[in-house]
Design an enzyme around this catalytic site. Sequence first.
Site, PDB file in Angstrom:
ATOM      1  N   LYS A 161       0.543  -1.420  -0.080  1.00  0.00           N
ATOM      2  CA  LYS A 161      -0.536  -0.159   0.394  1.00  0.00           C
ATOM      3  C   LYS A 161       0.814   1.202   0.054  1.00  0.00           C
ATOM      4  O   LYS A 161       1.732   1.438   0.660  1.00  0.00           O
ATOM      5  CB  LYS A 161      -0.563  -0.186   1.401  1.00  0.00           C
ATOM      6  CG  LYS A 161      -2.101   1.288   1.603  1.00  0.00           C
ATOM      7  CD  LYS A 161      -2.805   1.423   0.630  1.00  0.00           C
ATOM      8  CE  LYS A 161      -3.574   3.094   1.149  1.00  0.00           C
ATOM      9  NZ  LYS A 161      -4.482   3.440  -0.162  1.00  0.00           N
ATOM     10  N   MET A 207     -10.354   6.179   0.052  1.00  0.00           N
ATOM     11  CA  MET A 207      -9.606   5.335   1.333  1.00  0.00           C
ATOM     12  C   MET A 207      -9.001   6.339   2.074  1.00  0.00           C
ATOM     13  O   MET A 207      -9.283   6.384   3.338  1.00  0.00           O
ATOM     14  CB  MET A 207      -9.008   4.429   0.945  1.00  0.00           C
ATOM     15  CG  MET A 207      -9.662   3.296  -0.604  1.00  0.00           C
ATOM     16  SD  MET A 207     -10.678   2.494   0.903  1.00  0.00           S
ATOM     17  CE  MET A 207     -10.131   1.702   2.353  1.00  0.00           C
ATOM     18  N   LEU A 267      -5.400   7.165   1.889  1.00  0.00           N
ATOM     19  CA  LEU A 267      -4.217   7.120   1.809  1.00  0.00           C
ATOM     20  C   LEU A 267      -4.312   6.483   3.021  1.00  0.00           C
ATOM     21  O   LEU A 267      -3.325   6.864   3.877  1.00  0.00           O
ATOM     22  CB  LEU A 267      -3.675   8.267   1.934  1.00  0.00           C
ATOM     23  CG  LEU A 267      -2.256   8.516   1.100  1.00  0.00           C
ATOM     24  CD1 LEU A 267      -1.949   7.417   0.331  1.00  0.00           C
ATOM     25  CD2 LEU A 267      -1.400   9.419   0.874  1.00  0.00           C
ATOM     26  N   ASN A 273       3.738   7.271  -5.973  1.00  0.00           N
ATOM     27  CA  ASN A 273       2.653   7.190  -6.242  1.00  0.00           C
ATOM     28  C   ASN A 273       2.282   9.165  -6.462  1.00  0.00           C
ATOM     29  O   ASN A 273       2.318   9.883  -5.379  1.00  0.00           O
ATOM     30  CB  ASN A 273       1.517   6.787  -4.947  1.00  0.00           C
ATOM     31  CG  ASN A 273      -0.197   7.353  -5.132  1.00  0.00           C
ATOM     32  OD1 ASN A 273      -0.512   7.794  -6.636  1.00  0.00           O
ATOM     33  ND2 ASN A 273      -0.869   6.599  -5.147  1.00  0.00           N
ATOM     34  N   CYS A 294      -2.554  10.631  -6.256  1.00  0.00           N
ATOM     35  CA  CYS A 294      -3.416   9.931  -5.346  1.00  0.00           C
ATOM     36  C   CYS A 294      -4.731  10.755  -5.648  1.00  0.00           C
ATOM     37  O   CYS A 294      -4.805  11.180  -4.894  1.00  0.00           O
ATOM     38  CB  CYS A 294      -3.220   9.985  -3.598  1.00  0.00           C
ATOM     39  SG  CYS A 294      -4.774   9.589  -3.060  1.00  0.00           S
ATOM     40  N   LYS A 304       3.712   6.349 -10.877  1.00  0.00           N
ATOM     41  CA  LYS A 304       2.216   5.788 -11.014  1.00  0.00           C
ATOM     42  C   LYS A 304       1.128   7.055 -10.912  1.00  0.00           C
ATOM     43  O   LYS A 304       1.042   8.410 -10.451  1.00  0.00           O
ATOM     44  CB  LYS A 304       1.757   5.284  -9.424  1.00  0.00           C
ATOM     45  CG  LYS A 304      -0.326   4.791  -9.218  1.00  0.00           C
ATOM     46  CD  LYS A 304       0.156   3.143  -9.976  1.00  0.00           C
ATOM     47  CE  LYS A 304      -1.593   3.362 -10.225  1.00  0.00           C
ATOM     48  NZ  LYS A 304      -1.709   2.134  -8.464  1.00  0.00           N
ATOM     49  N   GLY A 354     -12.014  -0.515 -11.799  1.00  0.00           N
ATOM     50  CA  GLY A 354     -13.112  -1.455 -12.507  1.00  0.00           C
ATOM     51  C   GLY A 354     -13.326  -1.678 -14.220  1.00  0.00           C
ATOM     52  O   GLY A 354     -12.731  -0.405 -14.603  1.00  0.00           O
ATOM     53  N   THR A 358      -9.188  -3.222  -8.814  1.00  0.00           N
ATOM     54  CA  THR A 358     -11.666  -3.792  -8.437  1.00  0.00           C
ATOM     55  C   THR A 358     -11.806  -5.456  -8.032  1.00  0.00           C
ATOM     56  O   THR A 358     -11.723  -5.283  -7.020  1.00  0.00           O
ATOM     57  CB  THR A 358     -12.559  -2.925  -9.285  1.00  0.00           C
ATOM     58  OG1 THR A 358     -11.447  -1.766  -8.820  1.00  0.00           O
ATOM     59  CG2 THR A 358     -13.827  -3.155  -8.927  1.00  0.00           C
TER      60      THR A 358
END
Length: 313
Positions: free
Chosen positions: A45, A71, A73, A128, A131, A165, A222, A273
């Site tokens: 994560k 979420m 982070l 990342n 986010c 990312k 997804g 997902t």
Amino acid sequence: MLNLQTQLGNFQFANPLMNASGVHCMDKTELDEMVASASGSLVTKSATVKPRPGNPEPRYADLTLGSINSMGLPNLGIDYYLDYVQQYQQEHPNQPIFMSIVGTTFEDNIAVARRIQESDFNGLAEINLSCPNVPGEPQTAYDPDQTVKILDELFTFFTKPLGVKLPPFFDLAQFDQMAAILNRYPLAFINTMNSLGNGLMIDPATDTVMIKPKGGFGGIGGAFAKPIALANVRAFRQRLRPEIAIIGTGGVQTGRDVYDLILCGANMVQVGTALHQQGTGIFDRLLSELSGVMQTKGYSSLAEFRGQLKTIE
Ligand code: RRO
């Protein structure tokens, strides 16, 4: 015999599949299940310098065609994940692992990367820059100047294999601009893409947003994400130096989805997902479906069709 092996720089993997960061990688229990799965690798994560509880719940919802999350982070902090990978590296010396890191400020991005540089981590790090869910913080990679500032500073000290990312991009001029920036750095890979930022879904029974943080806005993953992910992998493969590998992420539900991302140029493929919804057993099915597609097409290795997408003359 089918060979599903893939490479990212000098790192070898038995197959191209792994989890998308954020899914099934929060703590030792989930990470151990990823290790025990049929996936070719795994990523932790996105970790910050200090642990974070994340946003208030409900902060994730399944949708008919995917998921929405904010979420915020939540993570156990970089030291927790460094401890985990140190143990992992001893037990699996020939199976490279990825660590995802993130900061909510410029200084924190640099500080968390320094922790990795100074550790004995010998895998691949992914910073990342995308986010979508920290209230008040924009997605870094949508700001070219901030992206340059972070990468300039990172590469003054960071010597381990590093990737970024990215968020989804939607305009060819954005691909041109971002690829020109990324090509200036000794990146091992890019990972495209993070969730589609700041979508909104409504519960028709109550006329209420599906998740609590940010008034209901959240990252979409997804099936919704697949065409955007294909376009992002394809567009970056056409623009990046060949030494920069690509991890394709977005909308994988079947082996054909994996195949399609590789056809667009992906070296590895992450599952978000669908892994969250189905658990780590999904990797066995995806590998067997991918093998089936390859057999039908007469391919025996991923290299034979990677990047071989056809266009209409
Ligand atoms: O934790 C999150 O809310 C989160 C992150 Br850091 C991210 O990069 N992508 C996402 O969809 N959720």
